[in-house]
Design a protein around this motif. Structure first.
Motif, mmCIF file in Angstrom:
data_model
loop_
_atom_site.group_PDB
_atom_site.id
_atom_site.type_symbol
_atom_site.label_atom_id
_atom_site.label_comp_id
_atom_site.label_asym_id
_atom_site.label_seq_id
_atom_site.Cartn_x
_atom_site.Cartn_y
_atom_site.Cartn_z
ATOM 1 N N VAL A 286 0.826 -1.212 0.000
ATOM 2 C CA VAL A 286 0.000 0.000 0.000
ATOM 3 C C VAL A 286 0.859 1.261 0.000
ATOM 4 O O VAL A 286 0.547 2.226 -0.713
ATOM 5 N N VAL A 287 1.924 1.288 0.752
ATOM 6 C CA VAL A 287 2.746 2.498 0.896
ATOM 7 C C VAL A 287 3.280 3.005 -0.448
ATOM 8 O O VAL A 287 3.201 4.212 -0.716
ATOM 9 N N PRO A 288 3.793 2.157 -1.349
ATOM 10 C CA PRO A 288 4.261 2.686 -2.641
ATOM 11 C C PRO A 288 3.151 3.345 -3.467
ATOM 12 O O PRO A 288 3.407 4.341 -4.153
ATOM 13 N N THR A 289 1.934 2.837 -3.379
ATOM 14 C CA THR A 289 0.841 3.463 -4.127
ATOM 15 C C THR A 289 0.515 4.832 -3.543
ATOM 16 O O THR A 289 0.191 5.758 -4.290
ATOM 17 N N TYR A 290 0.602 4.980 -2.230
ATOM 18 C CA TYR A 290 0.361 6.274 -1.610
ATOM 19 C C TYR A 290 1.481 7.260 -1.953
ATOM 20 O O TYR A 290 1.225 8.436 -2.203
ATOM 21 N N ILE A 291 2.711 6.792 -1.985
ATOM 22 C CA ILE A 291 3.837 7.649 -2.352
ATOM 23 C C ILE A 291 3.668 8.134 -3.790
ATOM 24 O O ILE A 291 3.916 9.310 -4.099
ATOM 25 N N GLU A 292 3.225 7.246 -4.679
ATOM 26 C CA GLU A 292 2.986 7.646 -6.063
ATOM 27 C C GLU A 292 1.850 8.674 -6.144
ATOM 28 O O GLU A 292 1.935 9.642 -6.900
ATOM 29 N N TYR A 293 0.810 8.496 -5.347
ATOM 30 C CA TYR A 293 -0.294 9.451 -5.294
ATOM 31 C C TYR A 293 0.210 10.833 -4.877
ATOM 32 O O TYR A 293 -0.154 11.846 -5.480
ATOM 33 N N ARG A 294 1.041 10.883 -3.847
ATOM 34 C CA ARG A 294 1.599 12.169 -3.399
ATOM 35 C C ARG A 294 2.476 12.789 -4.497
ATOM 36 O O ARG A 294 2.502 14.001 -4.673
ATOM 37 N N ALA A 295 3.194 11.953 -5.254
ATOM 38 C CA ALA A 295 4.011 12.456 -6.356
ATOM 39 C C ALA A 295 3.122 13.036 -7.459
ATOM 40 O O ALA A 295 3.468 14.055 -8.070
ATOM 41 N N ILE A 296 1.975 12.412 -7.709
ATOM 42 C CA ILE A 296 1.041 12.925 -8.716
ATOM 43 C C ILE A 296 0.495 14.276 -8.280
ATOM 44 O O ILE A 296 0.380 15.198 -9.092
#
Length: 126
Positions: free
Chosen positions: A31-41
């Motif tokens: 889950v954490v990598p998907t949230y990090i990608e969301y913050r990058a978006i």
């Protein structure tokens, strides 16, 4: 002489607790990598709004450059909803990320964001 009752966790209890913590850890690692990608978006759409330019194509190109540098793979510039409001562009996005767990079970993460101060706008049917 009285026997004192021992206190503490048993071996089976310890194994059970470690199994639960391991499962939570494995879920967090997905889950954490998907949230990090969301913050990058979110950061990329803010940069695209600021640096994008005068038309939608320039904003999409700016986002795509940020996405390439930031390893964003969930969406591309063409997936953004870009509208002009009060003389400036507002950028929104929405996507889902499906994380397989075990067998038929999976976790669906729904992400959305916008540069508009009042929140995400509803998409108008095309």
């Amino acid at each position: 002489m009285r026997m004192q009752r021992e206190r503490g966790i048993s071996l089976i209890g310890l194994i059970f607790v470690l199994a639960i913590l391991g499962g939570i850890g494995l879920l967090a690692m997905q889950v954490v990598p998907t949230y990090i990608e969301y913050r990058a978006i979110l950061g990329a759409i803010e940069r695209a709004k600021k640096d994008g330019g005068e038309n939608i194509k320039e904003i999409q190109d700016s986002f795509n450059k940020s996405a390439e540098v930031g390893y964003i793979t969930a969406i591309q510039g063409r997936d953004l909803l870009i509208v002009r409001e009060n003389g400036q562009f507002e950028i929104s996005f929405e996507y889902e990320k499906k994380i397989p767990l075990a067998g038929p079970a999976s976790l669906l993460m729904e992400y959305k964001g916008t540069t508009a101060k009042e929140g995400a706008k509803k998409k108008v049917a095309e």
